[in-house]
Motif scaffolding. Structure first.
Motif, PDB file in Angstrom:
ATOM      1  N   SER A 137       0.878  -1.174   0.000  1.00 38.71           N
ATOM      2  CA  SER A 137       0.000   0.000   0.000  1.00 38.71           C
ATOM      3  C   SER A 137       0.912   1.219   0.000  1.00 38.71           C
ATOM      4  O   SER A 137       1.425   1.625   1.046  1.00 38.71           O
ATOM      5  N   GLY A 138       1.143   1.777  -1.194  1.00 37.53           N
ATOM      6  CA  GLY A 138       2.115   2.854  -1.298  1.00 37.53           C
ATOM      7  C   GLY A 138       3.509   2.302  -1.039  1.00 37.53           C
ATOM      8  O   GLY A 138       3.929   1.323  -1.639  1.00 37.53           O
ATOM      9  N   ARG A 139       4.198   2.893  -0.063  1.00 38.05           N
ATOM     10  CA  ARG A 139       5.557   2.438   0.260  1.00 38.05           C
ATOM     11  C   ARG A 139       5.572   1.373   1.345  1.00 38.05           C
ATOM     12  O   ARG A 139       6.616   0.780   1.623  1.00 38.05           O
ATOM     13  N   SER A 140       4.461   1.145   1.984  1.00 39.65           N
ATOM     14  CA  SER A 140       4.431   0.221   3.111  1.00 39.65           C
ATOM     15  C   SER A 140       3.565  -0.997   2.792  1.00 39.65           C
ATOM     16  O   SER A 140       3.009  -1.125   1.702  1.00 39.65           O
ATOM     17  N   LEU A 141       3.461  -1.893   3.773  1.00 38.56           N
ATOM     18  CA  LEU A 141       2.640  -3.092   3.641  1.00 38.56           C
ATOM     19  C   LEU A 141       1.484  -3.027   4.624  1.00 38.56           C
ATOM     20  O   LEU A 141       1.546  -2.343   5.648  1.00 38.56           O
ATOM     21  N   GLN A 142       0.428  -3.750   4.291  1.00 36.93           N
ATOM     22  CA  GLN A 142      -0.730  -3.802   5.175  1.00 36.93           C
ATOM     23  C   GLN A 142      -1.358  -5.184   5.099  1.00 36.93           C
ATOM     24  O   GLN A 142      -1.044  -5.973   4.210  1.00 36.93           O
ATOM     25  N   VAL A 143      -2.225  -5.473   6.064  1.00 39.08           N
ATOM     26  CA  VAL A 143      -2.996  -6.708   6.009  1.00 39.08           C
ATOM     27  C   VAL A 143      -3.909  -6.618   4.783  1.00 39.08           C
ATOM     28  O   VAL A 143      -4.572  -5.597   4.569  1.00 39.08           O
ATOM     29  N   PRO A 144      -3.929  -7.658   3.951  1.00 38.41           N
ATOM     30  CA  PRO A 144      -4.718  -7.581   2.711  1.00 38.41           C
ATOM     31  C   PRO A 144      -6.193  -7.296   2.956  1.00 38.41           C
ATOM     32  O   PRO A 144      -6.785  -7.770   3.926  1.00 38.41           O
ATOM     33  N   MET A 145      -6.747  -6.523   2.054  1.00 39.50           N
ATOM     34  CA  MET A 145      -8.185  -6.248   2.044  1.00 39.50           C
ATOM     35  C   MET A 145      -8.761  -6.913   0.795  1.00 39.50           C
ATOM     36  O   MET A 145      -8.453  -6.503  -0.324  1.00 39.50           O
ATOM     37  N   PHE A 146      -9.545  -7.946   0.990  1.00 40.96           N
ATOM     38  CA  PHE A 146     -10.136  -8.653  -0.135  1.00 40.96           C
ATOM     39  C   PHE A 146     -11.334  -7.888  -0.672  1.00 40.96           C
ATOM     40  O   PHE A 146     -12.253  -7.555   0.074  1.00 40.96           O
ATOM     41  N   THR A 147     -11.316  -7.615  -1.954  1.00 44.00           N
ATOM     42  CA  THR A 147     -12.484  -7.042  -2.607  1.00 44.00           C
ATOM     43  C   THR A 147     -13.437  -8.184  -2.970  1.00 44.00           C
ATOM     44  O   THR A 147     -13.038  -9.358  -3.004  1.00 44.00           O
ATOM     45  N   PRO A 148     -14.688  -7.879  -3.265  1.00 42.85           N
ATOM     46  CA  PRO A 148     -15.590  -8.941  -3.731  1.00 42.85           C
ATOM     47  C   PRO A 148     -15.049  -9.690  -4.934  1.00 42.85           C
ATOM     48  O   PRO A 148     -15.205 -10.910  -5.039  1.00 42.85           O
ATOM     49  N   ASP A 149     -14.373  -8.981  -5.842  1.00 39.86           N
ATOM     50  CA  ASP A 149     -13.791  -9.646  -7.014  1.00 39.86           C
ATOM     51  C   ASP A 149     -12.677 -10.605  -6.608  1.00 39.86           C
ATOM     52  O   ASP A 149     -12.527 -11.676  -7.203  1.00 39.86           O
ATOM     53  N   ASP A 150     -11.891 -10.233  -5.591  1.00 38.27           N
ATOM     54  CA  ASP A 150     -10.836 -11.128  -5.097  1.00 38.27           C
ATOM     55  C   ASP A 150     -11.438 -12.423  -4.558  1.00 38.27           C
ATOM     56  O   ASP A 150     -10.947 -13.519  -4.826  1.00 38.27           O
ATOM     57  N   VAL A 151     -12.501 -12.276  -3.772  1.00 41.31           N
ATOM     58  CA  VAL A 151     -13.148 -13.450  -3.179  1.00 41.31           C
ATOM     59  C   VAL A 151     -13.722 -14.340  -4.274  1.00 41.31           C
ATOM     60  O   VAL A 151     -13.523 -15.567  -4.272  1.00 41.31           O
TER      61      VAL A 151
END
Length: 210
Positions: free
Chosen positions: A65-79
Motif C-alpha cells: 500500500s504505497g511504500r508500506s505493507l498492510q494486512v490484505p483487504m479482499f475485494t468482492p472480485d478477489d473473493v
C-alpha cells in the motif's frame, strides 16, 4: 562436539506470530505492517522484520500500500476469483474420490479434530482446522499434482475465512457444516456430493461478500 540446531529463527518466529494475528483477526484488513512498529514491538532488528514481511507478502498475507505493507483487504472480485479457482478443483476431487472408491480416512481424521476443538478455541484455531479438512479431502483424491497446487492457495483461503467468523454464530456450526459435506461424499452419489460441495463454497462466498 555436536552442534545444536536452532528450531526456529527469529525471522521465522516473527512470521509465525504476525501470521497468527492476521488469521485470528487480531490484525484487521487494512492495518499497516510497518518495519518500525514491528521492530519496536518485538525488539528485533529492522532487517529481520523486512525479511519477515517479504515472506508474508510472498504468502499473500501482506500487500503493498504505497511504500508500506498492510494486512490484505479482499475485494468482492478477489473473493469470487479465489473461489472460482477452488470450486472446480474441489468438485473434481470429490468426483474422483467417489468414482474410484478412495479412502476418506484423512478427511475423517481432520473432521474429528475439528469436532474436538474446545468451546474456548479461537476462530483462528477453527480456521486452521477447516483448512486441514479441505487439504485432507483434496489429498484423498490421490493426485500428486493437485496436492501441490491446492495448498498454494491455503494462506489466502485462511485469510478469507479469518473474516468469515460472524457468519457462523455458534462454535460448532463450522464442524456441523463439514460433517454434512463429508456425509454427502460418503453417500457415493457423485451429483449429491458435488452439489453439496458447490453449495458449501457458495455459502462461504455469500458470507464474505453478502
Amino acid at each position: 562436539m555436536a552442534t545444536a540446531l536452532q528450531t526456529m529463527s527469529t525471522r521465522d518466529a516473527l512470521v509465525a506470530e504476525v501470521r497468527r494475528r492476521i488469521l485470528s483477526g487480531d490484525l484487521k484488513p487494512g492495518e499497516p505492517l510497518t518495519e518500525n512498529g514491528l521492530a519496536t514491538e518485538f525488539g528485533v532488528a529492522r532487517p529481520t522484520v523486512r525479511s519477515a514481511l517479504q515472506e508474508l507478502a510472498a504468502r499473500h498475507l501482506a500487500q503493498r500500500s504505497g511504500r508500506s505493507l498492510q494486512v490484505p483487504m479482499f475485494t468482492p472480485d478477489d473473493v469470487r476469483d479465489l473461489f472460482f479457482v477452488r470450486t472446480p478443483l474441489e468438485s473434481e476431487a470429490v468426483r474422483r474420490i467417489i468414482a474410484e472408491g478412495r479412502s476418506l480416512a484423512p478427511a475423517e481424521e481432520a473432521l474429528a479434530a475439528m469436532q474436538g476443538l474446545p468451546e474456548t478455541a479461537s476462530w483462528g484455531e477453527r480456521v486452521e482446522a477447516h483448512t486441514a479438512f479441505h487439504i485432507a479431502l483434496i489429498h484423498s483424491a490421490g493426485s500428486e499434482r493437485l496436492d501441490r497446487i491446492y495448498p498454494a492457495m491455503q494462506e489466502e483461503m485462511q485469510l478469507c475465512l479469518a473474516q468469515l467468523g460472524d457468519s457462523y454464530p455458534g462454535p460448532h456450526d463450522l464442524a456441523a457444516e463439514h460433517l454434512e459435506l463429508l456425509e454427502a461424499v460418503r453417500s457415493g452419489d457423485q451429483e449429491r456430493a458435488v452439489t453439496q460441495m458447490r453449495e458449501h463454497l457458495e455459502r462461504a462466498v455469500h458470507g464474505l461478500i453478502g
